[in-house]
Motif scaffolding. Structure first.
Motif, PDB file in Angstrom:
ATOM      1  N   VAL A   1       0.856  -1.298   0.040  1.00 59.55           N
ATOM      2  CA  VAL A   1      -0.015  -0.105  -0.085  1.00 59.55           C
ATOM      3  C   VAL A   1       0.880   1.212  -0.192  1.00 59.55           C
ATOM      4  CG1 VAL A   1      -2.195  -1.015   0.878  1.00 59.55           C
ATOM      5  CG2 VAL A   1      -0.135  -0.178   2.466  1.00 59.55           C
ATOM      6  N   LEU A   2       2.050   1.300   0.543  1.00 59.27           N
ATOM      7  CA  LEU A   2       2.814   2.215   0.464  1.00 59.27           C
ATOM      8  C   LEU A   2       3.704   2.654  -0.775  1.00 59.27           C
ATOM      9  CD1 LEU A   2       4.145   2.327   4.036  1.00 59.27           C
ATOM     10  CD2 LEU A   2       2.519   3.657   3.325  1.00 59.27           C
ATOM     11  N   LYS A   3       3.685   1.648  -1.698  1.00 58.63           N
ATOM     12  CA  LYS A   3       4.102   2.010  -2.862  1.00 58.63           C
ATOM     13  C   LYS A   3       3.176   2.791  -4.207  1.00 58.63           C
ATOM     14  CE  LYS A   3       7.799  -1.602  -3.082  1.00 58.63           C
ATOM     15  NZ  LYS A   3       8.418  -2.771  -3.751  1.00 58.63           N
ATOM     16  N   PRO A   4       3.745   3.465  -4.950  1.00 55.56           N
ATOM     17  CA  PRO A   4       2.934   4.050  -5.682  1.00 55.56           C
ATOM     18  C   PRO A   4       2.148   3.252  -6.950  1.00 55.56           C
ATOM     19  CG  PRO A   4       5.113   4.419  -6.367  1.00 55.56           C
ATOM     20  CD  PRO A   4       5.128   3.606  -5.117  1.00 55.56           C
ATOM     21  N   GLY A   5       2.603   2.112  -7.169  1.00 55.15           N
ATOM     22  CA  GLY A   5       2.012   1.548  -8.074  1.00 55.15           C
ATOM     23  C   GLY A   5       0.304   1.226  -7.935  1.00 55.15           C
ATOM     24  N   ARG A   6      -0.205   1.358  -9.105  1.00 55.12           N
ATOM     25  CA  ARG A   6      -1.732   1.238  -8.931  1.00 55.12           C
ATOM     26  C   ARG A   6      -2.453   1.822 -10.303  1.00 55.12           C
ATOM     27  NH1 ARG A   6      -2.552   5.097  -4.054  1.00 55.12           N
ATOM     28  NH2 ARG A   6      -0.613   4.203  -3.666  1.00 55.12           N
ATOM     29  N   THR A   7      -3.558   1.299 -10.564  1.00 49.56           N
ATOM     30  CA  THR A   7      -4.135   2.026 -11.874  1.00 49.56           C
ATOM     31  C   THR A   7      -4.539   3.420 -11.471  1.00 49.56           C
ATOM     32  OG1 THR A   7      -5.075  -0.211 -12.179  1.00 49.56           O
ATOM     33  CG2 THR A   7      -6.085   1.561 -13.331  1.00 49.56           C
ATOM     34  N   LEU A   8      -4.202   4.117 -12.694  1.00 49.01           N
ATOM     35  CA  LEU A   8      -4.671   5.771 -12.806  1.00 49.01           C
ATOM     36  C   LEU A   8      -6.047   5.581 -13.452  1.00 49.01           C
ATOM     37  CD1 LEU A   8      -1.116   7.419 -12.654  1.00 49.01           C
ATOM     38  CD2 LEU A   8      -2.505   6.919 -10.996  1.00 49.01           C
ATOM     39  N   LEU A   9      -6.832   6.765 -12.985  1.00 46.08           N
ATOM     40  CA  LEU A   9      -8.069   7.045 -13.507  1.00 46.08           C
ATOM     41  C   LEU A   9      -7.998   8.519 -14.048  1.00 46.08           C
ATOM     42  CD1 LEU A   9     -10.310   5.354 -10.949  1.00 46.08           C
ATOM     43  CD2 LEU A   9      -9.772   4.401 -13.159  1.00 46.08           C
ATOM     44  N   VAL A  10      -8.280   8.657 -15.206  1.00 42.34           N
ATOM     45  CA  VAL A  10      -8.468  10.241 -15.823  1.00 42.34           C
ATOM     46  C   VAL A  10      -9.886  10.389 -15.850  1.00 42.34           C
ATOM     47  CG1 VAL A  10      -8.121  11.786 -17.497  1.00 42.34           C
ATOM     48  CG2 VAL A  10      -6.188   9.738 -17.150  1.00 42.34           C
ATOM     49  N   PRO A  11     -10.406  11.219 -15.006  1.00 43.17           N
ATOM     50  CA  PRO A  11     -11.946  11.379 -15.104  1.00 43.17           C
ATOM     51  C   PRO A  11     -12.232  12.333 -16.237  1.00 43.17           C
ATOM     52  CG  PRO A  11     -10.842  12.576 -13.205  1.00 43.17           C
ATOM     53  CD  PRO A  11      -9.863  11.804 -14.101  1.00 43.17           C
ATOM     54  N   GLY A  12     -13.419  12.430 -16.524  1.00 42.38           N
ATOM     55  CA  GLY A  12     -13.925  13.665 -17.662  1.00 42.38           C
ATOM     56  C   GLY A  12     -13.526  14.874 -17.042  1.00 42.38           C
ATOM     57  N   HIS A  13     -13.459  15.402 -15.859  1.00 43.62           N
ATOM     58  CA  HIS A  13     -13.146  16.682 -15.194  1.00 43.62           C
ATOM     59  C   HIS A  13     -12.444  16.311 -13.906  1.00 43.62           C
ATOM     60  CE1 HIS A  13     -15.444  18.904 -18.217  1.00 43.62           C
ATOM     61  NE2 HIS A  13     -16.379  17.900 -18.231  1.00 43.62           N
ATOM     62  N   GLY A  14     -11.520  17.307 -13.730  1.00 45.36           N
ATOM     63  CA  GLY A  14     -10.973  17.157 -12.249  1.00 45.36           C
ATOM     64  C   GLY A  14      -9.440  16.209 -12.484  1.00 45.36           C
ATOM     65  N   ARG A  15      -8.960  16.172 -11.266  1.00 42.78           N
ATOM     66  CA  ARG A  15      -7.585  15.636 -11.292  1.00 42.78           C
ATOM     67  C   ARG A  15      -7.501  14.191 -11.838  1.00 42.78           C
ATOM     68  NH1 ARG A  15      -9.032  16.006  -5.659  1.00 42.78           N
ATOM     69  NH2 ARG A  15      -9.274  14.201  -4.888  1.00 42.78           N
ATOM     70  N   VAL A  16      -6.504  13.686 -11.715  1.00 38.33           N
ATOM     71  CA  VAL A  16      -6.042  12.371 -12.054  1.00 38.33           C
ATOM     72  C   VAL A  16      -6.491  11.520 -10.553  1.00 38.33           C
ATOM     73  CG1 VAL A  16      -4.419  10.412 -12.662  1.00 38.33           C
ATOM     74  CG2 VAL A  16      -4.619  12.534 -13.962  1.00 38.33           C
ATOM     75  N   ALA A  17      -7.177  10.327 -10.601  1.00 42.20           N
ATOM     76  CA  ALA A  17      -7.612   9.905  -9.577  1.00 42.20           C
ATOM     77  C   ALA A  17      -7.239   8.360  -9.578  1.00 42.20           C
ATOM     78  CB  ALA A  17      -8.893   9.814  -9.281  1.00 42.20           C
ATOM     79  N   ASP A  18      -7.487   7.784  -8.370  1.00 39.66           N
ATOM     80  CA  ASP A  18      -7.166   6.147  -8.241  1.00 39.66           C
ATOM     81  C   ASP A  18      -8.293   5.414  -7.576  1.00 39.66           C
ATOM     82  OD1 ASP A  18      -6.764   6.663  -5.548  1.00 39.66           O
ATOM     83  OD2 ASP A  18      -4.700   6.344  -5.499  1.00 39.66           O
ATOM     84  N   TYR A  19      -7.973   4.307  -7.031  1.00 41.69           N
ATOM     85  CA  TYR A  19      -8.996   3.295  -6.731  1.00 41.69           C
ATOM     86  C   TYR A  19      -9.894   3.832  -5.497  1.00 41.69           C
ATOM     87  CZ  TYR A  19     -10.972  -0.974  -4.762  1.00 41.69           C
ATOM     88  OH  TYR A  19     -11.801  -1.951  -4.163  1.00 41.69           O
ATOM     89  N   SER A  20      -8.947   4.618  -4.366  1.00 43.11           N
ATOM     90  CA  SER A  20      -9.855   4.902  -3.313  1.00 43.11           C
ATOM     91  C   SER A  20     -10.682   6.224  -3.615  1.00 43.11           C
ATOM     92  CB  SER A  20      -8.680   5.221  -2.215  1.00 43.11           C
ATOM     93  OG  SER A  20      -8.248   6.485  -2.592  1.00 43.11           O
ATOM     94  N   GLU A  21     -10.302   7.087  -4.556  1.00 43.01           N
ATOM     95  CA  GLU A  21     -11.232   8.048  -5.089  1.00 43.01           C
ATOM     96  C   GLU A  21     -12.508   7.708  -5.615  1.00 43.01           C
ATOM     97  OE1 GLU A  21      -7.710  10.142  -6.216  1.00 43.01           O
ATOM     98  OE2 GLU A  21      -8.558  12.014  -5.308  1.00 43.01           O
ATOM     99  N   LEU A  22     -12.290   6.493  -6.503  1.00 46.96           N
ATOM    100  CA  LEU A  22     -13.403   5.971  -7.199  1.00 46.96           C
ATOM    101  C   LEU A  22     -14.251   5.337  -6.033  1.00 46.96           C
ATOM    102  CD1 LEU A  22     -14.907   4.877  -9.689  1.00 46.96           C
ATOM    103  CD2 LEU A  22     -13.340   2.976  -9.940  1.00 46.96           C
TER     104      LEU A  22
END
Lengths: 332, 327
Positions: free
Chosen positions: B240-261
């Motif tokens: 969990v402390l490593k940066p590796g993860r799927t990145l999500l580009v939303p239609g608007h707003g900053r790039v996000a990841d799993y937890s924000e989804l």
């Protein structure tokens, strides 16, 4: 002569003291558990929002929360707020990282697998734009003010400030931290602001003790498991409905705490509020009889190794009032 | 003040709550007027923000694959930003929906590109514009009185199946149809090697999800889309402390990841449940609105004015639920 001594003394100081005064923070620290033991140890009472200056929105969101939420498969390993070390009963490790010239590039507060590392940049780099990705530990910069390292954290994610009762923090929360070390004791003060969920800054000050013998808190793994089988692949999210949270009145029923104090209104943070309550507050009898002067703490390991020292109150009336059915001390 | 400046506080005004007392000034709403800039999120993937909807650029030896093209007003600026990334031609523009702020730059950006597949019937070379069939239908037959984009902005390659896949820039690119979510033409675009998913407006970090019921969107479909997106998105577990993860580009707003989804999905699910409970009790739409079913989420995700207000969102959820009860 005196002048010469002063000059020499000053020259020595100039050699041994960096231009910006600073203290060595590196080490492994343990939380001192007798401070706010309940919060840091067994965790908050149900529906206990005391001390939190919540907005109506923050209160509403917290009352939708059930402790099943962090048990969902999706949330088990989601990082908590960068400031959660003030509440977590786990080891904290601090180290520094250097640039190629040997200067301190960053201090890092790590050691907790459920909180992103807080990397405090010391090189004066600019803060990322509003478009930048938010990360688990937030983006932090620091400056020394005397022997205190002052840190500002932004770009954090939505995360519970206190997970046990669902006190929410938004992705636009900011935290100012002051780290001051005196001998083996490290005092950290956090001032958290949130434009959506807090009406005023939430200030917490806690002390940690350097412990070279402690395990260094380097566990970095979190695994998920299906803890609530009925939720599997359903897309359902556990929550209470507005006005139907059975924990909303727990503090009132158990401790006679006025509801506005239990529900986290800013007024109740201040000493004036104690004066207001002085003549009207009546502690619950079951607790008061057993521990006059100290009422109703849930001291889980009372009298046992690891128990909080010098606290004698036991079950706080749980045996009669609470849902957990804890036994009275006299029944043991 | 000096200290605040030293810490860079002043350049983070969107993060600073002034006036507190539980209210947030309109000008502090996140992502309403974001600065135009390009952010690199993977070695060969960039996001251009502030050009209408987010534009994702996937760069490699085959050329540039764009997802969405921003608004027409920002097209020239977006083109300059794309050209700054690579001198290779734009090969594809993939549209995640027919919204004007997602397709407005199609004509300009496609005109500056060259498709991997030669079009022998065309007068000039252009990048291919790929979208679900419904996007072409929406753009070519706008509602009466609505402006029509020039045909150069219309999709040149459409599909009606669940997936359309291409292998470009040494990456597997999957266009995944998500029926009836934000609209009836939604795509998720998954760059599998880069591990980036472009979500279109299915994920919109500005406000409550826009459910365009007039163009085939539905709350049920939006929730299905978010849950499908969760299935495709890999969190940083167990490390969990490593940066590796799927990145999500939303239609608007900053790039996000799993937890924000997860937070976004949970928000919509909980609000839907609360309104469903009210519908079950026989409450009218006006009674539901008056009961403030979004309390707890309204300050962060709601809007009291503008093109997508909290009332409109509540109405969309209410309509969706009452239709479901009648059917």
């Amino acid at each position: 002569m005196n002048r010469r001594v002063a000059i020499v003394f000053g020259a020595v100081l100039a050699v041994v003291t960096p231009a910006a005064a600073q203290t060595e923070l590196t080490g492994t620290y343990l939380p001192l558990m007798h401070e706010d033991y309940i919060e840091r140890g067994p965790g908050s009472f149900l529906g206990d929002f005391t001390g939190m200056p919540l907005t109506d929105e923050g209160r509403a969101k917290a009352l939708l929360y059930t402790s099943n939420q962090p048990s969902t498969y999706e949330r088990q390993c989601v990082a908590q707020s960068p400031g959660v070390f003030q509440y977590r009963p786990v080891v904290m490790r601090i180290w520094k990282e250097f640039d190629p010239e040997g200067r301190v590039l960053a201090w890092v507060i790590g050691g907790d697998y459920l909180r992103g590392d807080i990397r405090i940049w010391m090189d004066g780099r600019p803060r990322p734009s509003v478009n930048a990705q938010h990360v688990d530990g937030g983006f932090s910069t620091g400056v020394w003010a005397g022997d205190t390292l002052t840190v500002r954290v932004t770009h954090a994610k939505t995360a519970w400030i206190r997970r046990g009762v669902g006190i929410p923090g938004s992705d636009f929360t900011t935290i100012t931290m002051h780290l001051t070390r005196r001998a083996d004791l490290l005092t950290i003060t956090t001032i958290q602001e949130d434009p959506y969920y807090l009406t005023e800054p939430h200030v917490v000050s806690r002390v940690f003790q350097l412990n070279p013998r402690a395990t260094d808190g380097t566990r970095q793994a979190c695994n998920t498991a299906n803890e609530i089988p009925t939720l599997e692949d359903t897309g359902d999210v556990p929550h209470y409905f507005p006005g139907r949270n059975p924990e909303e009145d727990f503090m009132v029923r158990t401790f006679n705490v006025p509801k506005e104090a239990a529900m986290g209104y800013a007024e109740t943070l201040y000493p004036e509020y104690r004066k207001k309550l002085k003549d009207v507050y009546a502690p619950p009898a079951a607790c008061w009889d057993r521990a006059p002067g100290y009422c109703c703490g849930w001291i889980e390991r009372q009298g046992l190794p690891g128990g909080a020292p010098n606290l004698t109150c036991n079950d706080g009336g749980f045996a009669e009032l609470g849902p957990r059915g804890r036994r009275r001390a006299t029944d043991r | 003040m000096a200290f605040a400046a030293a810490l860079g506080v002043l350049d983070t005004l969107p993060y600073v709550a002034s006036g507190f007392k539980g209210t947030l000034l309109a000008q502090q709403r996140p992502y309403e007027n974001v600065p135009f800039e390009t952010i690199q999120i993977r070695p060969n993937v960039y996001v251009i923000l502030g050009a209408g909807a987010n534009i994702t650029a996937h760069v490699g030896e085959d050329g540039i694959v764009l997802v969405d093209s921003g608004s027409a007003a920002m097209a020239d600026k977006a083109l300059a930003a794309v050209k700054a990334l690579s001198n290779r031609p734009i090969r594809y523009i993939i549209n995640t929906s027919a919204d004007a702020d997602h397709v407005g730059g199609n004509a300009t950006l496609a005109g500056a590109g060259r498709s991997l597949i030669e079009d022998t019937f065309a007068d000039d070379e252009r990048a291919a514009i790929v979208a679900h069939e419904n996007v072409l239908l929406r753009l070519s037959t706008p509602p009466s009185g609505a402006p029509q984009l020039p045909s150069e902005a219309w999709p040149t390659e459409t599909f009606t199946s669940r997936y359309r896949s291409v292998y470009v820039n040494d990456d597997a690119v999957q266009m995944i149809r998500q029926p009836g979510a934000h609209s009836d033409g939604d795509l998720l675009v998954h760059f599998r090697r880069a591990d980036v998913i472009v979500t279109g407006d299915i994920l919109d970090l500005r406000h409550f999800p826009v459910v365009d019921t007039a163009r085939g969107g539905s709350v049920r479909g939006e929730l299905e889309a978010l849950n499908r997106l969760l299935d495709l998105t890999v969190p940083p577990v167990p490390q969990v402390l490593k940066p590796g993860r799927t990145l999500l580009v939303p239609g608007h707003g900053r790039v996000a990841d799993y937890s924000e989804l997860v937070e976004y999905r949970d928000m919509l699910t909980i609000v839907r449940d609360i309104i469903a409970d009210m519908v079950k009790k026989g409450m009218t739409l006006e009674q539901v609105k008056a009961a403030n079913p979004t309390a707890g989420y309204r300050a962060r995700w709601g809007r009291e004015s503008g093109p997508w207000t909290t009332d409109m969102f509540v109405e969309a959820v209410y309509d969706d639920l009452t239709k479901a009860r009648k059917s």
